[in-house]
Design an enzyme around this catalytic site. Structure first.
Site, PDB file in Angstrom:
ATOM      1  N   GLU A   3       0.777  -1.283   0.060  1.00 21.10           N
ATOM      2  CA  GLU A   3       0.002   0.055  -0.034  1.00 21.10           C
ATOM      3  C   GLU A   3       0.847   1.244  -0.027  1.00 21.10           C
ATOM      4  OE1 GLU A   3      -3.068  -0.185   2.664  1.00 21.10           O
ATOM      5  OE2 GLU A   3      -3.247  -2.297   2.410  1.00 21.10           O
ATOM      6  N   LYS A  55       0.509   4.184  -5.034  1.00 23.64           N
ATOM      7  CA  LYS A  55       1.311   3.227  -5.160  1.00 23.64           C
ATOM      8  C   LYS A  55       2.271   3.240  -6.264  1.00 23.64           C
ATOM      9  CE  LYS A  55      -2.726   0.855  -3.444  1.00 23.64           C
ATOM     10  NZ  LYS A  55      -3.724  -0.493  -3.844  1.00 23.64           N
TER      11      LYS A  55
END
Ligand SMILES: [Zn+2]
Length: 272
Positions: A3, A55
């Site tokens: 993440e 990301k």
């Protein structure tokens, strides 16, 4: 899947090792990268910085060249001293960027492109990203507006929508909703602005902490059937959204009914 907090840490580590250094070696198994390297060589350029956007991990070279990579499920970047033994098999190698002091190796990274600053904003997924949850400058009000603009979507799904808010993955989706005491299956249109602000604030607080410290124990993620740390109820889990990502929540702390605004018909039952 890594993440935003993980990518943020990786970018910081790469930046420390590589920023300001000259590229002495560039190798890749990706033909779309080696084709660019053949025309505008990467060797000899200076690595200006490494940073994260949501990301995506971005490596900026002198002469307006940017390497964008996305880790998806199994990708990672490692830093080695030249000649040091790699910790993953050579067959997993996708990109090597060598300098005199360090080499950075991308393993099993599925998404990689070389581009320039303007095309990065215009043509790729990066330009469409919502505010980055772990960035030092985070526009919380913009993120809240982008979420509120999707009233028919379940809050657990919209938190994964990188165009609404960038960087949140499956773990911090569940954790933030628990911290904000919101039911993951409630539609955005049935929640108040204060609810959305609360879950965005929780996501930022939890992910910033995770980006800079050792991750704490999770409250709900991965704890199906175990006792809620707040009330003792067994944690529930269920697949959610078109990608069937598993959501974890406490049915007592995050009840569906708490999100129903007194029967004004704005929302359907979250657990229908
Ligand atoms: Zn509970």
């Amino acid at each position: 899947m890594p993440e935003g907090d993980t990518i943020f840490r990786a970018a910081r580590t790469l930046n420390r090792a590589l920023a300001g250094r000259t590229v002495t070696r560039f190798d890749s198994v990706f033909s779309q990268l080696t084709r660019v390297d053949d025309t505008v060589p990467i060797r000899g350029r200076t690595i200006e910085r490494v940073d994260a956007r949501g990301k995506h991990l971005l490596i900026w070279f002198s002469g307006d060249l940017v390497l964008r990579t996305h880790m998806r499920m199994r990708g990672s970047w490692h830093i080695y001293r030249p000649g040091e033994r790699w910790q993953r098999p050579r067959t997993d190698m996708r990109i090597v960027i060598g300098t005199n002091e360090y080499e950075a190796v991308a393993f099993s990274v599925p998404v990689a492109e070389l581009t320039n600053a303007r095309d990065l904003e215009r043509a790729t997924a990066v330009g469409d990203l919502g505010p980055d949850i772990v960035a030092s400058e985070f526009d919380s009000a913009d993120a809240v507006e982008r979420i509120l603009a999707q009233p028919d979507v379940e809050i657990g799904d919209v938190l994964l929508d990188q165009t609404a808010i960038a960087g949140i993955g499956n773990i911090f989706k569940s954790e933030s909703l628990f911290a904000a005491r919101l039911n993951p299956f409630a539609r955005v249109g049935g929640l108040s602005r204060a609810d959305i602000e609360r879950v965005v604030d929780a996501a930022r607080r939890l992910m910033r902490a995770s980006a800079t410290q050792r991750p704490a124990d999770f409250s709900v993620y991965g704890r199906a059937g175990r006792a809620c740390r707040r009330c003792g109820t067994a944690i529930s889990h269920r697949k959610q959204g078109e990608h069937a990502r598993v959501t974890y929540w406490c049915a007592r702390c995050q009840p569906a009914a708490s999100n129903l605004p007194g029967g004004d018909g704005r929302t359907r039952g979250p657990a229908e």
